[in-house]
Scaffold this active site. Structure first.
Site, PDB file in Angstrom:
ATOM      1  N   CYS A 303     -87.195  30.733 -69.056  1.00 47.88           N
ATOM      2  CA  CYS A 303     -87.335  30.248 -67.676  1.00 47.88           C
ATOM      3  C   CYS A 303     -86.503  31.050 -66.676  1.00 47.88           C
ATOM      4  CB  CYS A 303     -87.004  28.764 -67.599  1.00 47.88           C
ATOM      5  SG  CYS A 303     -85.279  28.341 -67.958  1.00 47.88           S
ATOM      6  N   HIS A 351     -83.260  24.174 -66.791  1.00 48.43           N
ATOM      7  CA  HIS A 351     -84.607  24.724 -66.586  1.00 48.43           C
ATOM      8  C   HIS A 351     -84.795  25.087 -65.120  1.00 48.43           C
ATOM      9  CE1 HIS A 351     -88.697  25.647 -67.668  1.00 48.43           C
ATOM     10  NE2 HIS A 351     -89.147  24.914 -66.662  1.00 48.43           N
ATOM     11  N   HIS A 363     -93.606  28.711 -63.873  1.00 50.26           N
ATOM     12  CA  HIS A 363     -92.429  28.674 -64.749  1.00 50.26           C
ATOM     13  C   HIS A 363     -92.830  29.004 -66.177  1.00 50.26           C
ATOM     14  CE1 HIS A 363     -92.736  24.248 -66.364  1.00 50.26           C
ATOM     15  NE2 HIS A 363     -93.937  24.716 -66.086  1.00 50.26           N
TER      16      HIS A 363
END
Length: 391
Positions: A303, A351, A363
């Site tokens: 990520c 994240h 993402h």
């Protein structure tokens, strides 16, 4: 007249047959055992919702460990580079120290041939601390000006070399610790992912289908929330336009340009928008590439590796990990998110995605998935930690 017929033990009819009491009890026991055997596995087996939560938790823990791995990897790389620089410096200083020692050795040989100051010079060269001998007046009195310069140079070189060696030793120890942290973080990621895969492997095809249905319902709710955010942002944009038009009209008519109670913030400036477009163009080009923990491209990403690479393509350098990226810009409310902003998730900030507008982001979700567009509410509204504008 009395009957000679023997009385029968009361029994129970099963399928039209009278069953003795003992047989009835045996059948009852068998039935109870059978029911217990059937019930035991379901009592021990977790529900589908519990499995889903456990798998999600494991993936989150793996992602958290991944960010720790990324931080340790980056720290290790910097420390290794620093150690290499120090070792090169030590090697160069050692060479200069050897040259200074050779020069002093030539003076000692000359003094030996002439018989002048032999013991003093030899003592100097063999001493653990040449400075102690250097301070002795009787040695200094026997040295010429050039010899004194040579001794001074030798002492300086030795002192600096020793300092650099100590620094290099400390840096090597720190590097070893960082490498140990790196190894630990890597093992943690692998263990969490293995546990998640094991849990999923135990599910039946029907259970996997039910899980997929639950996930689909979550995504539908996430899409609904994204659409609601898009509607709110559109209303804000129109309010900004109306406020700007009203201000322009008031300025033209010479009236006041102030607007009491106006809380609508200005949009991101044009320079940011231009950079954000480049970052988003890069991110879109990565859609479909696999998530791989610790990866920074070009074939795969995690990520924070994706967001770092996207903004690098726009000429903006941001840190490697989510923990550092969250501090690399200006925090804005979710309702004011602009394309290009970074959206961070969870209390431990493990994240991140890049906002593209209308409640959506690009993402790299988790292992086993691919870079994709998805609602910023993909894991519920409460999972959103903050939104940061990096440039």
């Amino acid at each position: 007249m009395a009957s000679h017929r023997k009385s029968r033990t009361p029994g129970t009819r099963v399928a039209g047959i009278r069953t003795p009491a003992l047989a009835t009890a045996a059948l009852t026991s068998v039935a109870l055992l059978s029911q217990t055997a059937d019930a035991a596995p379901s009592d021990d087996k977790p529900s589908l919702e519990e499995v889903e939560k456990k798998v999600d938790d494991l993936y989150r823990q793996a992602e958290s460990a991944t960010e720790k791995y990324n931080a340790a990897k980056e720290k290790t790389a910097k420390q290794r580079k620093h150690v290499d620089t120090l070792l090169d410096d030590v090697a160069q200083r050692t060479q200069k120290l050897n040259e200074a020692r050779e020069e002093l050795g030539s003076y000692a040989a000359a003094q030996y041939r002439t018989g002048a100051g032999v013991s003093n010079t030899a003592t100097f060269l063999l001493a653990d601390s040449p400075q102690d001998v250097f301070d002795q007046n009787h040695l200094m009195s026997r040295m010429t000006g050039r010899q004194k310069e040579a001794v001074d140079d030798y002492v300086t070189q030795q002192s600096e070399t020793m300092k650099k060696r100590e620094e290099a030793t400390e840096s090597l120890e720190t590097l070893t610790e960082s490498q140990s942290d790196l190894k630990t973080a890597k093992a943690t990621v692998q263990k969490k992912l293995a546990d998640a895969r094991e849990l999923m492997s135990k599910l039946t095809a029907e259970e996997k289908a039910r899980l997929a249905a639950i996930e689909k319902k979550k995504q539908e709710e996430a899409a609904r929330k994204a659409a609601e955010l898009a509607r709110q942002q559109e209303e804000q944009r129109r309010a900004q336009q109306e406020a700007a038009q009203q201000e322009a009209s008031q300025q033209e008519s010479g009236g006041s340009s102030g607007s009491a109670g106006t809380t609508t913030p200005p949009p991101a400036d044009s320079s940011y928008s231009a950079k954000a477009e480049k970052a988003l163009a890069f991110a879109r080009a990565q859609i479909g590439k696999p998530y791989v923990w610790g990866a920074t491209g070009p074939g795969s990403y995690d990520c924070s590796g994706l967001t770092q690479a996207a903004w690098k393509a726009a000429g903006v350098t941001i840190p490697r990990t989510t923990y550092d990226q969250v501090d690399a810009g200006t925090t804005v409310p979710v309702s004011q998110a602009q394309p290009g902003d970074l959206v961070f998730f969870y209390d431990d900030i493990t994240h991140v995605g890049i906002y593209i507008g209308n409640g959506m982001m690009i993402h790299a979700p988790k292992p086993g998935t691919y870079v994709r567009e998805e609602s910023i509410y993909y894991d519920g509204e409460s999972s959103i930690h903050s939104v940061v504008r990096p440039a």
